[in-house]
Scaffold this active site. Structure first.
Site, short mmCIF file in Angstrom:
data_model
loop_
_atom_site.label_atom_id
_atom_site.label_comp_id
_atom_site.label_asym_id
_atom_site.label_seq_id
_atom_site.Cartn_x
_atom_site.Cartn_y
_atom_site.Cartn_z
N ASP A 1 7.72 19.98 51.29
CA ASP A 1 6.77 20.62 50.37
C ASP A 1 5.37 20.62 50.95
OD1 ASP A 1 8.76 21.12 48.62
OD2 ASP A 1 8.35 19.41 47.30
N GLU B 1 40.24 33.59 56.21
CA GLU B 1 39.00 33.08 55.61
C GLU B 1 39.25 32.85 54.12
OE1 GLU B 1 36.08 36.18 56.32
OE2 GLU B 1 37.01 36.49 58.26
N LYS C 1 38.57 33.40 50.30
CA LYS C 1 38.05 34.54 49.53
C LYS C 1 37.12 33.99 48.45
CE LYS C 1 39.52 38.86 47.41
NZ LYS C 1 38.76 38.83 46.19
N ASP D 1 12.14 15.84 51.00
CA ASP D 1 11.67 16.99 50.22
C ASP D 1 10.15 17.02 50.18
OD1 ASP D 1 14.29 17.39 49.81
OD2 ASP D 1 14.26 17.13 47.62
N LEU E 1 39.83 45.26 49.35
CA LEU E 1 41.09 44.82 49.95
C LEU E 1 42.25 45.04 49.00
CD1 LEU E 1 39.87 41.40 51.31
CD2 LEU E 1 40.35 43.45 52.63
N LYS F 1 46.12 36.50 46.87
CA LYS F 1 45.52 35.95 45.65
C LYS F 1 46.31 34.74 45.17
CE LYS F 1 42.99 38.61 43.23
NZ LYS F 1 41.66 38.93 42.90
N CYS G 1 42.30 42.97 2.17
CA CYS G 1 42.04 41.74 2.92
C CYS G 1 40.82 41.94 3.84
CB CYS G 1 43.28 41.39 3.74
SG CYS G 1 43.03 40.02 4.87
N GLU H 1 29.21 37.22 50.46
CA GLU H 1 29.45 37.03 49.05
C GLU H 1 28.39 36.07 48.50
OE1 GLU H 1 32.00 38.84 48.18
OE2 GLU H 1 32.76 38.07 46.27
N ASP I 1 34.75 33.79 45.38
CA ASP I 1 34.73 34.55 44.12
C ASP I 1 33.29 34.72 43.66
OD1 ASP I 1 35.62 35.91 41.98
OD2 ASP I 1 36.44 34.18 40.91
N TYR J 1 30.90 39.17 57.66
CA TYR J 1 31.13 40.44 58.35
C TYR J 1 29.86 40.84 59.09
CZ TYR J 1 33.97 44.76 58.39
OH TYR J 1 34.77 45.81 58.73
N CYS K 1 48.27 34.58 3.29
CA CYS K 1 47.28 35.02 4.28
C CYS K 1 46.12 34.03 4.36
CB CYS K 1 46.76 36.42 3.92
SG CYS K 1 45.37 36.93 4.95
N CYS L 1 50.07 40.48 6.64
CA CYS L 1 49.39 40.45 5.35
C CYS L 1 49.33 41.91 4.93
CB CYS L 1 47.97 39.89 5.51
SG CYS L 1 46.97 40.19 4.04
N CYS M 1 42.88 36.01 2.84
CA CYS M 1 42.73 36.49 1.46
C CYS M 1 43.67 35.80 0.49
CB CYS M 1 42.89 38.00 1.41
SG CYS M 1 44.58 38.52 1.70
#
Ligand code: IVH
Length: 668
Positions: free
Chosen positions: A36, A113, A115, A32, A82, A315, A432, A176, A117, A229, A409, A427, A412
């Site tokens: 840099d 492929e 999918k 790194d 889709l 899915k 209330c 994505e 998210d 794509y 309840c 209730c 109340c």
């Protein structure tokens, strides 16, 4: 000067190379620090010779201009979505449709492929250099987010192996943008530490980041991309597989897990494999994308409305996790219904930490024999509220006892009501506070009085502070303007805005007001029908049950509930107060209607540009009808984004499928 130019060019080339090794291949070849130093050297040279700075220089990832608005841009090729499948059978059906349409006997070749998210993006390159980037938007028009996308280190500013004689001058890539799970957790933790709102999952966090107006802030957040794509008029690609390979050669980050399948059985195996293996990935996937490999075949298949016929998403089932129930609490809703909630040991599941799950009602607790301190399996699919699937009984503490329903309840303390033949517990104390809050939240909500700026947390606060006791108090809030301004987090501007929307809400139509009153069994649809048929509140108050039952789709439960509601003097007072405040208790003259869609029946599927109710209103106002399932009597299926199996059914039955644009043309 020539020497300087050469030096700069050499440095850029080296830095691009190291960027590629680090961010695309995940295989850095220098430390790194060394990296840099190279970057610093280039920055210094460019500072001395600013005239030599180019757009694709690695120093130009982070621009300094703030974006005021994200300009709308029209996609050259529409960004389709889709349709979804959820089972092996649905995949087999898809394969069959493809073969039928192509009139093929043998198997079709597919590329599969993962999918990802995240958030989809389109990026345009000209002469091998990044030009613009845009969000998907509605698929036709997106928003320009070039400055933000350029900050993502795995997005090449300059294409690798670009050959100005053979490579396409202009091309578009789609992919994505996402956040790795580990990066997301770290990022959320630091937000929490700084008192900032955390994001629910990596996808929301990505979407929120891309909307930031300052690219410097975007650059600080850990975004990444997978590209899937490639589109260009100047490229003669034969297959999707070849497209992915070309993208890799151009230095784009393509998800490495794509495969070629020779039959739908191979596709099914791939889906099964990744459904289990998804846990091993350090980013979120929500399924598999299956694409007909041959581009010629893709063209023959074409698309319907907004989805291609040559691709489909598989899915995954909802994700599950095990955790312990710490306790079971009871929540009071606006109707007074008491709902049990499982308070869980916080567990990370499908992108977010879950600490509560609804148990629906007492019957559900009995049926699944859910007890406090039980180890349970919980599940969450998409954005759905998590639920308890089942108890792991073998691990149950011997001393555990079945849950008993409360008799008072929790809010109340008044005695609860257990109606016969109903699973719910109520209730019935109208004072209330939990019910008051819930009912006012409902009253002000979008589908009801639509008071912008008066949301859940403000209503809770206003009830606690004594400003709101019933609906009509909303219309007296202006008298407390000075006090409201003093409340922390509010201010003159937001208070005035809220007061304006309160004023505006007075002209909401009668049907919305009727729905806002929160009468049991009077939902949005029923309220609309009653308002149209009965016309004004006085007539409704004195209406006989039989009169109401004559209205189409209004049953005995709603009629009985309305009668009971107006028998109660407290409710009559509420109506009187709201009338005094100037609210609209009369239906307007019948809206202008047309008969353009007379005798036509529509089925809606997928995400449309407006809420479904609005589209339904539009269809009905033009004389058409909307039903929920496709049959041979359906005239049209109106398909939006990510349509479901209704589209397939329509294709099978030969029902015409249209997109929103075509629909709008029909009623123009
Ligand atoms: S292909 C017509 N491939 O899923 C082709 N999409 O509804 C459309 N996505 O909007 C997209 N990974 O945001 C494709 N490997 C992949 C994908 C993918 C994620 C997203 C994309 C799209 C949505 C599909």
């Amino acid at each position: 000067m020539k020497q300087i130019e050469e030096k700069i060019e050499k440095l850029r080339k080296e830095i691009h190379e190291h960027n590629y090794n680090y961010y695309v291949l995940n295989q850095p070849v220098i430390s790194d620090l060394e990296f840099d130093n190279l970057l610093k050297e280039l920055e210094n040279l460019e500072a001395d010779y600013p005239e030599l700075i180019t757009k694709d220089s690695p120093t130009q990832r982070v621009g300094s201009d703030l974006t005021k608005i994200f300009k709308p841009v029209e996609h050259k090729y529409p960004m389709l979505s889709l349709s979804n499948t959820y089972s092996e059978q649905e995949l087999i059906d898809f394969d069959k449709r493809v073969k039928d349409k192509l009139k093929l006997r043998g198997d079709v070749e597919y590329t599969v492929e993962l999918k990802i998210d995240g958030v989809s993006v389109s990026i345009i390159y000209e002469n091998g250099i990044i030009k613009t980037a845009a969000t998907r938007g509605d698929g036709t028009i997106g928003e320009e987010i070039t400055a933000n996308v350029k900050t993502i280190k795995s997005v090449p500013l300059k294409v690798r192996n670009f050959d100005s004689n053979n490579s396409p001058k202009l091309f578009e890539v789609r992919g994505e943008i996402f956040m790795k799970i580990e990066d997301f957790i770290k990022f959320n933790k630091s937000r929490e530490k700084n008192g900032l709102k955390t994001f629910a999952n990596p996808r929301n966090s990505t979407a929120g980041t891309l909307k930031l107006q300052d690219p410097k802030l975007v650059a600080e957040r850990p975004l990444d991309i997978f590209v899937y794509y490639l589109l260009s008029d100047d490229l003669q690609l034969k297959t999707q597989y070849e497209s992915l390979k070309t993208l890799q050669q151009f230095g784009f980050k393509v998800n490495p897990n794509f495969e070629l399948c020779n039959s739908i059985q191979d596709v099914i195996n791939y889906c099964g494999k990744w459904e289990t293996k998804r846990e091993t990935l350090d980013y979120e996937i929500d399924g598999v994308v299956i694409k007909v490999n041959s581009i010629e075949q893709q063209k023959l298949l074409g698309s319907i409305a907004k989805s291609p016929r040559w691709a489909v998403a598989f899915k995954f089932r909802a994700k599950q996790a095990t955790t312990n129930i710490r306790s079971i609490t009871w929540q009071v809703g606006r109707t007074g219904a008491i709902t049990p909630v499982a308070e869980l040991e916080p567990t990370f599941l499908a992108g977010s930490t879950i600490s509560r799950a609804t148990l629906h009602n007492f019957d559900e607790i009995k049926r699944k024999d859910i007890r406090e301190r039980d180890k349970v399996i919980i599940e969450k699919g998409g954005d759905v509220i998590p639920k308890v699937v089942k108890v792991i009984e073998a691990e149950r503490d011997k001393s555990s006892k079945p849950v008993k329903p409360p008799d008072v309840c929790p809010e109340c303390g008044s005695k609860l009501f257990f109606p016969e033949n109903e699973v719910a517990i109520y209730c019935i104390n109208p004072e209330c506070p939990a019910q008051i809050k819930g009912s006012i939240i409902h009253f002000a909500s979008r589908g009801a009085m639509d008071i912008e700026g008066l949301g859940e947390s403000l209503i809770n606060q206003f009830v606690d502070l004594g400003f709101l006791k019933s609906y009509s108090d909303i219309y007296l809030l202006h008298k407390h303007r000075e006090e409201l301004i003093q409340i922390e987090g509010l201010g003159e501007k937001s208070v005035d805005k809220m007061l304006q929307s309160i004023e505006k809400s007075k002209s909401q139509p009668f049907s919305k007001l009727l729905f806002a009153l929160g009468i049991r069994y009077v939902g949005e649809g029923a309220a609309k029908k009653i308002a149209a048929a009965i016309g004004e509140i006085e007539t409704l108050i004195s209406a006989e049950r039989s009169e109401m039952e004559n209205i189409p789709d209004i049953g005995p439960a709603a009629s009985e509930s309305i009668t009971q509601f107006f028998k109660n003097p407290k409710n009559l007072k509420i109506v009187g107060d709201l009338k005094d405040a100037g609210l609209n208790f009369k239906s307007e003259e019948k809206k202008e209607t047309s008969e353009k869609l007379k005798e036509l029946t529509f089925v809606l599927t997928g995400t449309l540009s407006k809420p479904r109710d609005e589209i339904k209103d539009l269809i009905e106002a033009n004389g058409g009808k909307v039903t929920s399932s496709v049959s041979k009597n359906t005239s049209f299926v109106l398909a939006g984004d990510s349509p479901g199996s209704k589209v397939d059914k329509a294709e099978k039955l030969g029902v015409k499928i249209i997109g929103e644009e075509e629909f709008l043309r029909m009623i123009k």
